[in-house]
Write an enzyme that holds these catalytic residues in place. Structure first.
Site, PDB file in Angstrom:
ATOM      1  N   ASP A 145       0.859  -1.184   0.000  1.00 52.39           N
ATOM      2  CA  ASP A 145       0.000   0.000   0.000  1.00 52.39           C
ATOM      3  C   ASP A 145       0.893   1.232   0.000  1.00 52.39           C
ATOM      4  O   ASP A 145       2.123   1.109   0.096  1.00 52.39           O
ATOM      5  CB  ASP A 145      -0.912  -0.035   1.238  1.00 52.39           C
ATOM      6  CG  ASP A 145      -2.308   0.444   0.904  1.00 52.39           C
ATOM      7  OD1 ASP A 145      -2.436   1.296   0.020  1.00 52.39           O
ATOM      8  OD2 ASP A 145      -3.272  -0.030   1.546  1.00 52.39           O
ATOM      9  N   ASP A 209     -10.711   2.442  -3.596  1.00 49.15           N
ATOM     10  CA  ASP A 209     -11.338   1.253  -3.002  1.00 49.15           C
ATOM     11  C   ASP A 209     -12.808   1.191  -3.426  1.00 49.15           C
ATOM     12  O   ASP A 209     -13.507   2.207  -3.379  1.00 49.15           O
ATOM     13  CB  ASP A 209     -11.309   1.341  -1.471  1.00 49.15           C
ATOM     14  CG  ASP A 209      -9.900   1.199  -0.908  1.00 49.15           C
ATOM     15  OD1 ASP A 209      -8.929   1.201  -1.690  1.00 49.15           O
ATOM     16  OD2 ASP A 209      -9.770   1.097   0.322  1.00 49.15           O
TER      17      ASP A 209
END
Ligand code: GLA
Length: 407
Positions: A145, A209
């Site tokens: 990430d 997301d």
């Protein structure tokens, strides 16, 4: 004798991840994030891993069992990344060995910043050391990430991690969560992971997301896929390197059966990684039916590794097509609105002469539809639903997919 991959990696510690020989088809598995987020421990994960074996999910290809964020617990006196020992009483190596004993693969998460996206210890400045720790734990998949660093540093970290993973000599799928680099309108974005990621990552995120709600389905899940056409990403995917529209939301939140079926089908048409995110301990039969549709999974996992693309954009429906090995084509007829519609595929949508005969099979009905010429109409496709067809050449006719393969 040392394995061939080890020799390659030692000789080539500056190589990128694509030399790692993994993810030749889109990775399939399960991840903690979409349902459990930070609320899990080894006991929960053991139950879920057992269900994956018992329900036959692992046999269908869902082998990567990925721990996302929230397992980290600072660093020890030697600077080595520590796992939360209360959460993982067997230790990370023990947990990895347990997964391997079940025939599964071990996935883990870290972030390139000093802290992860949920505020735990990140890997900034420890890339090679942490990659080696993961290899020591027998990790097979790593998601990187990129919270809590600058854009400049993010751009440095992705290739650095690629080299760090390869330098361990262990083949590790490298999943680049590049969502933080991408703005709300990806086509105006200066940072375009798909331009640099294919030789660096095995998969990379193409947008924010996704979320498991209807508003999100229209604004987000569907938008995500439609964006790929605007950006013409279909020519980029190939074995070892796949666009990633995020983990699956099937069986999560408030999505209906038809929405979930369309979501799963579109991911398969786009050769997207199929990483489940639902709590398998509380799964409906409908959810299990969707995620275990072997015929749709085979579209995703087709060895050509080609991504589909939209061949027709209508007001209420779209048609997507994906070339498959052996000269077949997968076609998705997708109803985007909340009322039933008839959707017609004309052979001209695929660049074929009307007289061409094709054998059709419906992959959700699991039914052969017989030979057809000119067109096929799926009647009253359910609101937000989809029909997925496999078109195969009939004996004596040349392969069907030259048009799609040439673009
Ligand atoms: C980011 C990622 C998610 C998840 C969380 C964890 O938001 O995009 O997929 O990994 O971080 O904190």
């Amino acid at each position: 004798m040392l394995p061939a991959f080890f020799l390659l990696a030692v000789a080539c510690s500056a190589c990128y991840a694509l030399d790692n020989g993994v993810a030749l088809t889109p990775p399939m598995g399960w991840s903690t994030w979409n349902t459990l987020a930070c609320d899990y421990d080894e006991g929960d994960l053991r139950e879920i891993a057992d269900i994956m074996v018992k329900t036959g999910l692992t046999k269908l290809g869902y082998v990567y069992f990925n721990i996302d964020d929230c397992w980290e617990d600072g660093r020890d006196a030697n600077g080595r990344l520590r796992y939360n020992a209360t959460q993982f009483p067997s230790g990370m190596h023990g947990w990895g060995q347990h997964l391997h004993s079940l025939g599964m693969k071990f996935g883990i998460y870290t972030s390139s910043g000093q802290y992860t996206c949920s505020g735990f210890e990140g890997s900034w400045g420890h890339e090679f050391e942490d990659a080696q720790t993961f290899a020591d734990w027998e990790v097979d998949f790593m998601k990187l990430d990129c919270c809590n660093t600058s854009v400049e540093m993010k751009n440095v970290s992705y290739p650095k991690w690629s080299k760090a993973l390869n330098a361990t000599g262990r083949p590790i799928v490298y999943s680049c969560d590049t969502d933080e680099l991408i703005g709300i309108f990806p086509w105006t974005n200066e940072e375009r992971p798909w331009d640099w990621a294919p030789p660096v990552c095995n998969m990379w995120r193409t947008w924010k997301d996704i979320k498991p709600y209807w508003w999100s389905w229209t604004m987000n899940l569907a938008f995500n896929i439609e964006t790929w056409d605007l950006l013409d990403l279909s020519t980029i995917a190939k074995p070892g390197a796949f666009n990633d529209p995020d983990m699956l939301e099937v069986g999560v939140g408030e999505m209906t059966y038809e929405e979930s079926k369309s979501h799963f089908s579109l991911w398969a048409m786009m050769a997207a990684p199929l990483i489940l995110g639902n709590d398998l301990r509380h799964m409906t039969t409908e959810t299990l039916d969707i995620i275990t549709n072997a015929e749709v999974i085979a579209i995703d996992q087709d060895p050509l590794g080609r991504q589909g693309r939209r061949v027709l954009q209508g007001i209420d429906s779209d048609i997507y097509a994906k070339p498959l090995v052996g000269g077949a084509i997968a076609v998705a007829l997708w109803n985007k609105v909340d009322y039933p519609v008839d959707i017609t595929l004309n052979w001209s949508d695929l660049g074929f002469a009307p007289a061409k005969t094709m054998a059709l099979r419906d992959l959700w009905a699991h039914r052969d539809l017989g030979p057809h010429t000119q067109s096929y109409t799926a009647k009253a496709v359910a609101p937000t639903g989809v029909v997925v067809l496999k078109l195969s050449p009939v004996p004596g006719q040349p392969p069907l997919h030259h048009l799609l393969l040439s673009t």
